[in-house]
Every structure is written in C-alpha cells, then in structure tokens.
Design a protein around this motif. Structure first.
Motif, PDB file in Angstrom:
ATOM      1  N   SER A  10      41.157  52.180  42.841  1.00  0.00           N
ATOM      2  CA  SER A  10      42.138  51.190  42.356  1.00  0.00           C
ATOM      3  C   SER A  10      43.529  51.410  42.916  1.00  0.00           C
ATOM      4  CB  SER A  10      42.206  51.249  40.820  1.00  0.00           C
ATOM      5  OG  SER A  10      40.927  51.089  40.252  1.00  0.00           O
ATOM      6  N   LEU A  11      43.699  52.399  43.761  1.00  0.00           N
ATOM      7  CA  LEU A  11      45.041  52.711  44.264  1.00  0.00           C
ATOM      8  C   LEU A  11      45.700  51.540  44.985  1.00  0.00           C
ATOM      9  CD1 LEU A  11      46.916  55.137  44.182  1.00  0.00           C
ATOM     10  CD2 LEU A  11      46.047  55.832  46.421  1.00  0.00           C
ATOM     11  N   PRO A  12      44.982  50.752  45.806  1.00  0.00           N
ATOM     12  CA  PRO A  12      45.652  49.604  46.445  1.00  0.00           C
ATOM     13  C   PRO A  12      46.217  48.613  45.433  1.00  0.00           C
ATOM     14  CG  PRO A  12      43.611  50.115  47.581  1.00  0.00           C
ATOM     15  CD  PRO A  12      43.623  50.944  46.341  1.00  0.00           C
ATOM     16  N   ASP A  13      45.493  48.420  44.311  1.00  0.00           N
ATOM     17  CA  ASP A  13      46.030  47.510  43.291  1.00  0.00           C
ATOM     18  C   ASP A  13      47.286  48.084  42.641  1.00  0.00           C
ATOM     19  OD1 ASP A  13      43.985  45.662  43.703  1.00  0.00           O
ATOM     20  OD2 ASP A  13      42.646  46.692  42.305  1.00  0.00           O
ATOM     21  N   LEU A  14      47.289  49.398  42.424  1.00  0.00           N
ATOM     22  CA  LEU A  14      48.462  50.005  41.793  1.00  0.00           C
ATOM     23  C   LEU A  14      49.663  50.007  42.713  1.00  0.00           C
ATOM     24  CD1 LEU A  14      46.758  53.096  40.082  1.00  0.00           C
ATOM     25  CD2 LEU A  14      47.458  50.936  39.009  1.00  0.00           C
ATOM     26  N   LEU A  15      49.429  50.128  44.024  1.00  0.00           N
ATOM     27  CA  LEU A  15      50.523  50.138  44.984  1.00  0.00           C
ATOM     28  C   LEU A  15      50.872  48.739  45.472  1.00  0.00           C
ATOM     29  CD1 LEU A  15      49.496  53.268  47.110  1.00  0.00           C
ATOM     30  CD2 LEU A  15      51.123  53.140  45.209  1.00  0.00           C
ATOM     31  N   MET A  16      50.186  47.731  44.935  1.00  0.00           N
ATOM     32  CA  MET A  16      50.459  46.333  45.309  1.00  0.00           C
ATOM     33  C   MET A  16      50.253  46.135  46.812  1.00  0.00           C
ATOM     34  SD  MET A  16      51.178  44.960  42.414  1.00  0.00           S
ATOM     35  CE  MET A  16      51.919  43.414  42.889  1.00  0.00           C
ATOM     36  N   VAL A  17      49.218  46.766  47.378  1.00  0.00           N
ATOM     37  CA  VAL A  17      48.923  46.612  48.801  1.00  0.00           C
ATOM     38  C   VAL A  17      47.926  45.483  48.964  1.00  0.00           C
ATOM     39  CG1 VAL A  17      48.002  47.717  50.861  1.00  0.00           C
ATOM     40  CG2 VAL A  17      49.376  49.035  49.229  1.00  0.00           C
ATOM     41  N   ASP A  18      48.181  44.538  49.839  1.00  0.00           N
ATOM     42  CA  ASP A  18      47.304  43.386  50.055  1.00  0.00           C
ATOM     43  C   ASP A  18      46.293  43.720  51.149  1.00  0.00           C
ATOM     44  OD1 ASP A  18      47.729  39.968  51.202  1.00  0.00           O
ATOM     45  OD2 ASP A  18      46.066  40.953  50.171  1.00  0.00           O
ATOM     46  N   HIS A  19      45.034  43.790  50.777  1.00  0.00           N
ATOM     47  CA  HIS A  19      43.979  44.047  51.739  1.00  0.00           C
ATOM     48  C   HIS A  19      43.090  42.825  51.941  1.00  0.00           C
ATOM     49  CE1 HIS A  19      44.608  48.333  52.493  1.00  0.00           C
ATOM     50  NE2 HIS A  19      44.940  48.428  51.219  1.00  0.00           N
ATOM     51  N   GLY A  20      43.579  41.683  51.537  1.00  0.00           N
ATOM     52  CA  GLY A  20      42.807  40.461  51.751  1.00  0.00           C
ATOM     53  C   GLY A  20      41.514  40.428  50.978  1.00  0.00           C
ATOM     54  N   SER A  21      41.564  40.677  49.685  1.00  0.00           N
ATOM     55  CA  SER A  21      40.360  40.647  48.862  1.00  0.00           C
ATOM     56  C   SER A  21      39.804  39.228  48.804  1.00  0.00           C
ATOM     57  CB  SER A  21      40.684  41.144  47.451  1.00  0.00           C
ATOM     58  OG  SER A  21      39.571  40.969  46.614  1.00  0.00           O
ATOM     59  N   PRO A  22      38.481  39.041  48.932  1.00  0.00           N
ATOM     60  CA  PRO A  22      37.913  37.693  48.872  1.00  0.00           C
ATOM     61  C   PRO A  22      37.882  37.131  47.466  1.00  0.00           C
ATOM     62  CG  PRO A  22      36.173  39.316  49.072  1.00  0.00           C
ATOM     63  CD  PRO A  22      37.459  40.054  49.193  1.00  0.00           C
ATOM     64  N   PHE A  23      38.171  37.962  46.449  1.00  0.00           N
ATOM     65  CA  PHE A  23      38.121  37.515  45.062  1.00  0.00           C
ATOM     66  C   PHE A  23      39.540  37.350  44.522  1.00  0.00           C
ATOM     67  CE2 PHE A  23      34.273  40.050  45.736  1.00  0.00           C
ATOM     68  CZ  PHE A  23      33.300  39.103  45.429  1.00  0.00           C
ATOM     69  N   GLY A  24      39.687  36.315  43.724  1.00  0.00           N
ATOM     70  CA  GLY A  24      40.935  36.126  43.022  1.00  0.00           C
ATOM     71  C   GLY A  24      42.025  35.481  43.863  1.00  0.00           C
ATOM     72  N   ASP A  25      43.095  35.233  43.207  1.00  0.00           N
ATOM     73  CA  ASP A  25      44.247  34.572  43.811  1.00  0.00           C
ATOM     74  C   ASP A  25      45.349  35.611  43.972  1.00  0.00           C
ATOM     75  OD1 ASP A  25      46.162  32.934  44.745  1.00  0.00           O
ATOM     76  OD2 ASP A  25      46.255  31.638  42.964  1.00  0.00           O
ATOM     77  N   GLU A  26      45.763  35.846  45.231  1.00  0.00           N
ATOM     78  CA  GLU A  26      46.805  36.831  45.483  1.00  0.00           C
ATOM     79  C   GLU A  26      48.113  36.412  44.835  1.00  0.00           C
ATOM     80  OE1 GLU A  26      46.386  39.713  46.736  1.00  0.00           O
ATOM     81  OE2 GLU A  26      44.262  39.386  47.178  1.00  0.00           O
ATOM     82  N   ALA A  27      48.356  35.143  44.753  1.00  0.00           N
ATOM     83  CA  ALA A  27      49.602  34.670  44.125  1.00  0.00           C
ATOM     84  C   ALA A  27      49.606  35.002  42.643  1.00  0.00           C
ATOM     85  CB  ALA A  27      49.750  33.167  44.349  1.00  0.00           C
ATOM     86  N   ALA A  28      48.438  34.847  41.993  1.00  0.00           N
ATOM     87  CA  ALA A  28      48.356  35.187  40.566  1.00  0.00           C
ATOM     88  C   ALA A  28      48.570  36.674  40.362  1.00  0.00           C
ATOM     89  CB  ALA A  28      47.002  34.760  40.006  1.00  0.00           C
ATOM     90  N   ARG A  29      48.053  37.489  41.265  1.00  0.00           N
ATOM     91  CA  ARG A  29      48.262  38.920  41.139  1.00  0.00           C
ATOM     92  C   ARG A  29      49.719  39.289  41.345  1.00  0.00           C
ATOM     93  NH1 ARG A  29      44.689  42.708  44.893  1.00  0.00           N
ATOM     94  NH2 ARG A  29      43.111  41.390  43.846  1.00  0.00           N
ATOM     95  N   ALA A  30      50.340  38.677  42.307  1.00  0.00           N
ATOM     96  CA  ALA A  30      51.752  38.969  42.560  1.00  0.00           C
ATOM     97  C   ALA A  30      52.638  38.515  41.407  1.00  0.00           C
ATOM     98  CB  ALA A  30      52.198  38.299  43.852  1.00  0.00           C
ATOM     99  N   ALA A  31      52.207  37.507  40.644  1.00  0.00           N
ATOM    100  CA  ALA A  31      53.023  37.007  39.534  1.00  0.00           C
ATOM    101  C   ALA A  31      53.012  37.952  38.340  1.00  0.00           C
ATOM    102  CB  ALA A  31      52.529  35.628  39.102  1.00  0.00           C
ATOM    103  N   LEU A  32      52.009  38.849  38.271  1.00  0.00           N
ATOM    104  CA  LEU A  32      51.933  39.777  37.148  1.00  0.00           C
ATOM    105  C   LEU A  32      52.887  40.944  37.345  1.00  0.00           C
ATOM    106  CD1 LEU A  32      48.059  40.003  36.542  1.00  0.00           C
ATOM    107  CD2 LEU A  32      49.745  38.719  35.216  1.00  0.00           C
ATOM    108  N   ARG A  33      53.397  41.435  36.260  1.00  0.00           N
ATOM    109  CA  ARG A  33      54.280  42.590  36.319  1.00  0.00           C
ATOM    110  C   ARG A  33      53.467  43.843  36.640  1.00  0.00           C
ATOM    111  NH1 ARG A  33      58.045  41.826  30.925  1.00  0.00           N
ATOM    112  NH2 ARG A  33      58.968  39.804  31.520  1.00  0.00           N
TER     113      ARG A  33
END
Length: 466
Positions: free
Chosen positions: A67-90
């Motif tokens: 889960s480290l990429p999610d904690l560091l807010m690193v974008d690896h182009g995941s095919p699931f979910g919306d990157e914009a929605a993830r970026a909107a979360l604190r």
C-alpha cells in the motif's frame, strides 16, 4: 537434520513387519534442493508454533509495503478507480483506509470471520467514495484465511456476499471503464484465494489424519507385541511346568524308594528321605496350583508327548526340507548333554527361525543351522539366503510377524542375547542366539548297596571240622 521418522532397528520386529519409510519420502530428503526446502519448512513451522505473532506481523508489514504507493500518493496508472476521486481525498482519509484494511490482518488467524467481514465493510466504504486502493488486496488475504481456518458454512456465506459486493462496486459504487474485464479479474482472484485456502485446509486435515493413524498404529503395534510376549511367556511357562513337574516326580519317586530301603535297614536317613519326598510332593502341588491356571483356555495346546529337544531337530529339519527349503545342519560339542529346558529352548529357536524363513524368503533360498555347545555357552545360529523383497505386513488381528518376540522371551530365561537382521556380506537373514547356560551336570553313578551282614551260623557239633 535427519528425516523426521523413526527407522525400525534390525531385529526389533519380524521380517515383513518392520515399519519401512516410504522410498519417495527418503528420496525427497536426500535430494539437495527438496531436502533443504523440507528442512526450511519444518523450521518455519516450529518457529510459527513458538512465536505465532511473528507471521502475523510480517503479513501486516507486507500489506503496508504493497500500500505504500497509495500512502505516498504516487500515481502508477491503476486500472481501477478514478484518480481524480483519489486525489480529492485528504491524506488522513487515505491513511485511515489503509490502516482499517491492513491492521485487522494481525488477528486474522484468531478471528478469521470477524476480520474478513470487517475488511469487506471497509472496502464498501472505500468504493463508495469512488476509490480503489491497493490495500484492498487484504480482502483476498482475509478470504484465504477464512477458507483455511474458519467455518465452511461461514465461508459459503462470505463468498456469496463478496460476489455481490464486487458486482455492486464495479457497476454502481465505483464504475470502471471495462466492467466485464474487471469482473473477470476480481472474481478470478477471489476464486483463487478460496481455492488456495481450501487446498491448504484439506492438506492440513489429511496430514493430521495420517499422523493420528500413525500414532494409533504405533500404539496398536506396541499392544500386539506385548500381547504376543505375554502369550509366549505363558507358553514357555506351560512347557517348563511339564519339564519341572517331570523332574520333581522322578525326585519324589527316588526319595520314596530310598526312604523305604533305608527304613528296612534301620538307617537314620530314612526320616530325612521321607521329609524330602513330602517336600517334593508339596512343591509339585504348589507348582500345579500356581502354573495350572495357564492351562485354562489352552487345553488344545496341551502336549500329548514329551517336550521336544535337540534330538528332535532331525525330524523338524526333514519336514522343512520336504516343504522345499534346503537346510544344512551342523553341531559342535555335545548338545545332547544339555538340560531339558535348554534343549527345548534350542528347538523352539530353530523352529521359529525356519518358520520365518519359509514364510518370507523367496524361491531358491537355502538355510544353515548351527548349534554349538561350549563351556558355559550355547550358540544357535540360523542363516538363510533369501533374496525376495519384504512382503506387506499381515493384518493387525493376527499374531504373525512376532516370531522374534518368542525367541527373545526364551533366550531371556537363560540370560541370552539375540541378534537378528540382514546377513552381512550377502543377501539373506540371520538369527544368532547365545545362551549363557552350562551343560546340565550328569547324574552321578548309583552307588552299590552295601552287602548285608552275614547271618550268624549255628554252633558246630563237637568234633566237627570248621
């Protein structure tokens, strides 16, 4: 580190009944790579048994690393979910999601159902925000643990609920650009987690059943050996009862005859001889009372002839030769001078050994029997040249396969030693017994009776020539 099995020592059991490890198991331990893997696996199992928290902590740390990429807010182009929605979360919300998904895994083996449903609930909340995080793979770990350690009924409900939740997330909560492909991938990983968990569970149950069966067979084998030893002791006691009873009868008869003869001569030893005869009769009565119970339930085994001895080995070997086993017989010393009990022991040792050879040796086998008598020692050696493979053990209900038990019981009466095992320097089996028993002393020659005193003669007539 040696393989975790106990090899049967030579002579502990009869031929064909020794516990022989599986050849494939031994080959695996002998292989450099497989043997090392098995040894490492044994060490890991032992370490996990002593410190279970180590594995649980390692799983949590591994999931945190994933889960480290999610904690560091690193974008690896995941095919699931919306990157914009993830970026909107604190960031604090993302950290909370990761902690809520990963930390419960520390209790996964103690409460697999609770941990899995907790992680699934956190996933639903996460997906409702339109976010798909890598920490969601904790769901697969929780489902695997539930399939391995949890209730199967709960597992069925968890699988059904998981399929429904995934379909809801893919098509409603967090829509994906290619829902069919995503559904195929997610359901495949879900199925794989369940399959792996059930496979490990079944394998663990199978190994537990094998270990339980091995323990029960070991206990059963030990009980059979004890019962066979007890039966053999009973048989030996019955035979010795006959021998001792016969000798006591002879002693009592001789003592009674000597007492009558001494009484007729007016000798003072008559009373001592009568006491000796009475004592012998009392000993015979006590012997029948103590050992007579061994006759109960064994009337069919009551011998109708004298107990066999060394002189009966020739008829025994003739019967064995008639059965198709060539036997060479050799004696050293004077075995006929042995006591009745020792001769019976020698006969039974040869009989048991040749019976074992007939039962387990293959065609073309020959045997050698040697009976050597020296000062204070009797040696019986029976060797064969059998080359047939070991047969399968006989059913547990029988008493076959314990001939060596009887040989050891008989040898123990005379402080003997028994060596039984494969023949050195060639194929075959050898039974070598040494009895620490001197030859029976020969009876001293009977002393001739003293001549009767001459009867007094009548006085001579006067003038008669004497």
């Amino acid at each position: 580190m040696s393989p975790p099995h106990r090899a049967a020592a030579a002579g502990d059991t009869d031929r064909g009944t020794a516990g022989v490890p599986s050849p494939g198991f031994d080959a695996a331990w002998a292989h450099p790579l497989l043997g090392r893997m098995l040894r490492d696996r044994s060490r890991r199992r032992e370490l996990d048994r002593r410190h279970p928290w180590l594995l649980d902590t390692a799983v949590v740390l591994f999931m945190l690393l994933v889960s480290l990429p999610d904690l560091l807010m690193v974008d690896h182009g995941s095919p699931f979910g919306d990157e914009a929605a993830r970026a909107a979360l604190r960031p604090a919300v993302l950290y909370a999601f990761v902690a809520a998904l990963v930390v419960p895994l520390w209790w996964r083996r103690r409460a697999p159902a609770t941990v899995y449903f907790t992680i699934l609930a956190v996933n639903m909340v996460e997906w409702s925000t339109g976010v798909w995080m890598r920490a969601g793979t904790a769901t697969l770990v929780g489902l695997y643990t539930l399939a391995r350690n949890g209730s199967l009924r709960v597992l069925g409900r968890a699988v059904g609920l998981s399929v429904g939740v995934l379909a809801l997330a893919v098509y409603v909560l967090a829509p994906i650009e290619h829902p069919l492909l995503a559904s195929f991938f997610l359901l495949g990983t879900l199925t794989a987690a369940v399959a792996v968990g059930l496979t490990v569970r079944i394998r663990r149950l199978y190994l537990a059943a094998l270990e339980d069966r091995a323990r029960r067979l070991e206990v059963e084998q030990e009980q059979r050996v004890r019962l066979t030893a007890a039966a053999e002791r009973s048989r030996v006691a019955r035979e010795m009862h006959d021998i001792v009873g016969h000798n006591l009868s002879v002693m009592v008869s001789v003592a009674d005859g000597a007492a009558v003869l001494a009484g007729n001569r007016g000798e003072r030893s008559a009373e001592a001889l009568r006491i000796l005869g009475d004592t012998g009769r009392q000993a015979m009565s006590e012997l029948r009372r103590v050992l007579g119970v061994l006759r109960e339930g064994a009337d069919d085994e009551r011998p109708l002839a004298p107990q066999p001895g060394v002189k009966d080995l020739d008829p025994l070997l003739a019967r064995v030769r008639a059965a198709g086993l060539p036997v060479t017989y050799r004696t050293v010393g004077d075995p006929d001078g042995l006591g009745d009990g020792v001769q019976l022991t020698v006969y039974r040792i040869v009989q048991e050994s040749l019976t074992n050879t007939l039962r387990h040796a293959g065609p073309g086998t020959s045997a050698e029997v040697t009976v050597a008598v020296a000062a204070g020692e009797v040696r019986v050696r029976v060797a064969d040249t059998g080359t047939a493979p070991e047969p399968e053990p006989e059913p547990s209900g029988g008493t076959a396969g314990h001939g060596l038990v009887g040989i050891r019981q008989r040898a123990a009466m005379y402080g003997g030693t028994v060596v039984a095992g494969p023949r050195e320097g060639g194929p075959g089996w050898v039974v070598d017994v040494v009895l620490d028993m001197p030859s029976a002393p020969h009876a001293p020659p009977a002393q001739p009776a003293p001549p009767a005193p001459p009867a007094p003669s009548a006085p001579s007539a006067p003038g008669e020539q004497l």
